[in-house]
Scaffold this active site. Sequence first.
Site, mmCIF file in Angstrom:
data_model
loop_
_atom_site.group_PDB
_atom_site.id
_atom_site.type_symbol
_atom_site.label_atom_id
_atom_site.label_comp_id
_atom_site.label_asym_id
_atom_site.label_seq_id
_atom_site.Cartn_x
_atom_site.Cartn_y
_atom_site.Cartn_z
ATOM 1 N N GLU A 216 45.591 38.903 50.256
ATOM 2 C CA GLU A 216 46.636 39.523 51.130
ATOM 3 C C GLU A 216 47.912 38.940 50.975
ATOM 4 O O GLU A 216 48.552 39.113 52.020
ATOM 5 C CB GLU A 216 46.117 39.432 52.603
ATOM 6 C CG GLU A 216 44.974 40.239 52.814
ATOM 7 C CD GLU A 216 44.407 40.337 54.491
ATOM 8 O OE1 GLU A 216 44.867 39.594 54.910
ATOM 9 O OE2 GLU A 216 43.614 41.025 54.667
ATOM 10 N N LYS A 351 40.836 47.976 63.333
ATOM 11 C CA LYS A 351 40.812 48.598 62.027
ATOM 12 C C LYS A 351 40.295 50.223 61.894
ATOM 13 O O LYS A 351 39.250 50.158 62.136
ATOM 14 C CB LYS A 351 40.047 47.743 61.102
ATOM 15 C CG LYS A 351 40.565 46.225 60.843
ATOM 16 C CD LYS A 351 39.402 45.434 60.254
ATOM 17 C CE LYS A 351 40.025 44.005 59.473
ATOM 18 N NZ LYS A 351 38.818 42.958 59.414
HETATM 19 P P1 PGA Z 1 38.852 42.372 55.201
HETATM 20 O O1 PGA Z 1 39.687 41.318 55.966
HETATM 21 O O2 PGA Z 1 39.713 43.525 55.376
HETATM 22 O O3 PGA Z 1 38.374 41.974 54.084
HETATM 23 O O4 PGA Z 1 37.765 42.492 56.157
HETATM 24 C C1 PGA Z 1 40.546 41.121 56.935
HETATM 25 C C2 PGA Z 1 39.978 40.560 58.302
HETATM 26 O O5 PGA Z 1 38.821 39.912 58.191
HETATM 27 O O6 PGA Z 1 40.891 40.521 59.028
HETATM 28 ZN ZN ZN Z 2 39.174 39.240 60.443
#
Ligand code: PGA
Ligand code: ZN
Length: 444
Positions: A216, A351
């Site tokens: 990220e 998400k």
């Molecule tokens: P991931 O990580 O997209 O790999 O799940 C993001 C998070 O854990 O916030």
């Molecule tokens: Zn997370």
Amino acid sequence: MPTLTKLWAREVLDSRGRPTVEVEATTSTGVSALAIVPSGASTGRHEALELRDGDPHHYGGLGVRRAVEKVRTEIAQLLVGVDVDNQREVDERMIRCDGTPNKSRLGANAILGASLAVAHVAAAARREPLWAHLNRLYNHGNEPNETIAPSVPLPMVNMISGGLHAGRNLDFQDFLVIPVGAKSYSQALAMICECYRSLGRVLAKHGEEATLVGDEGGYGPKLKSNARAVELIIEAIEAAGLRPGSGMAIALDVASTHFYDVDTNTYRLSSDGSLARTADDMVALLSEWTEKYPIVSIEDGLAEDDWNGWEKLTRQLGGRVQLIGDDLFATNTARLTHGIEQSAANAVLIKINQIGTLSETFDALHLARANGYRAIVSARSGETEDTTIADLATATAAGQIKIGSVARSERLAKYNRLLRIEEELGTGATFAGAGALKLKSLHA
Ligand code: PGA
Ligand code: ZN
């Protein structure tokens, strides 16, 4: 009333060079729009299922040709002719047709791609920005007399990456900063970049390789402990001339599900004192840290099914720290309801691909708002040039957004989109700011 005339999909690549689903929607008025689905690495058990081909001769099994085919055939058949403004109908048709609790038959990646592409094309057909269309959709499902105005979110931004995003250099996954002193989004972004550059210099000064970044975009140094990462960030905040705490606060994504051992019920840390810890030890460690450091937000401090641990953590810290459930809630209203009833966490990470449709994402956001839970719209570690979440966070006045660091273009595409949105909203632009954290100590 434009209707959907064509739905097409293709396999494209995400920021890790892994295949993902892109969907293109076309209306009866001849307008087309695209959406691309993100993908996680530290995924939780309760997420909707991402359909992958498993064919070792195509992208090592990670191909999404089956999901693409589902969009081109079954989903297209299901949705062609539907009013593109009727997002709820679009999403419900797919949920019904899939028929599984975790969208495993059609694939959450196929379903989400279609769900988002329809929203994009509906906005394009109306010649309005996506955030305006999403804001109307979001308010439509609201109680009468309550209209939520768009608001540009406060970002929480990754500075140091660990866990599954950086080769397990550190146990904790994200060490982030929140520009609580910023008065506008653009000012917040400038402060963040200042801090990121400062951290690069601080790491170099301490002999760390600052140029290596995680999935990220956060720096990925191999430090001797998790606490060391927090200390280096504080040093960077000070060196940038920002005030730790009142100007720039600290947040963590512990992502503890990924070092939790189900068999022994322990959290297995590789540093910071004793190695195997109970939930109580973790609560004690995190409490100690919030007293020692200007930490205002902790995500997944405990594992995804450790409800009792979460209740204790919330009892102990919930009054003064934002406690976010990511793997815990998986953007799922049933799990969030459980959390609300048990007083577990006080914030939810949102998400879109954890649940798989836009309408269900709205439901989770409504539920959080109605129960005083904070909401943070989040990207995944596998992202693309798609910027939907910037519009989503603004449209729903979620208050906060988590995109990753200010490096790597799949991240910057969203930060830049928010700059454009701030400009589009003009003088009427409200910035959620530190108030989104709902912490008394920050309300000056
Ligand atoms: P991931 O990580 O997209 O790999 O799940 C993001 C998070 O854990 O916030
Ligand atoms: Zn997370």
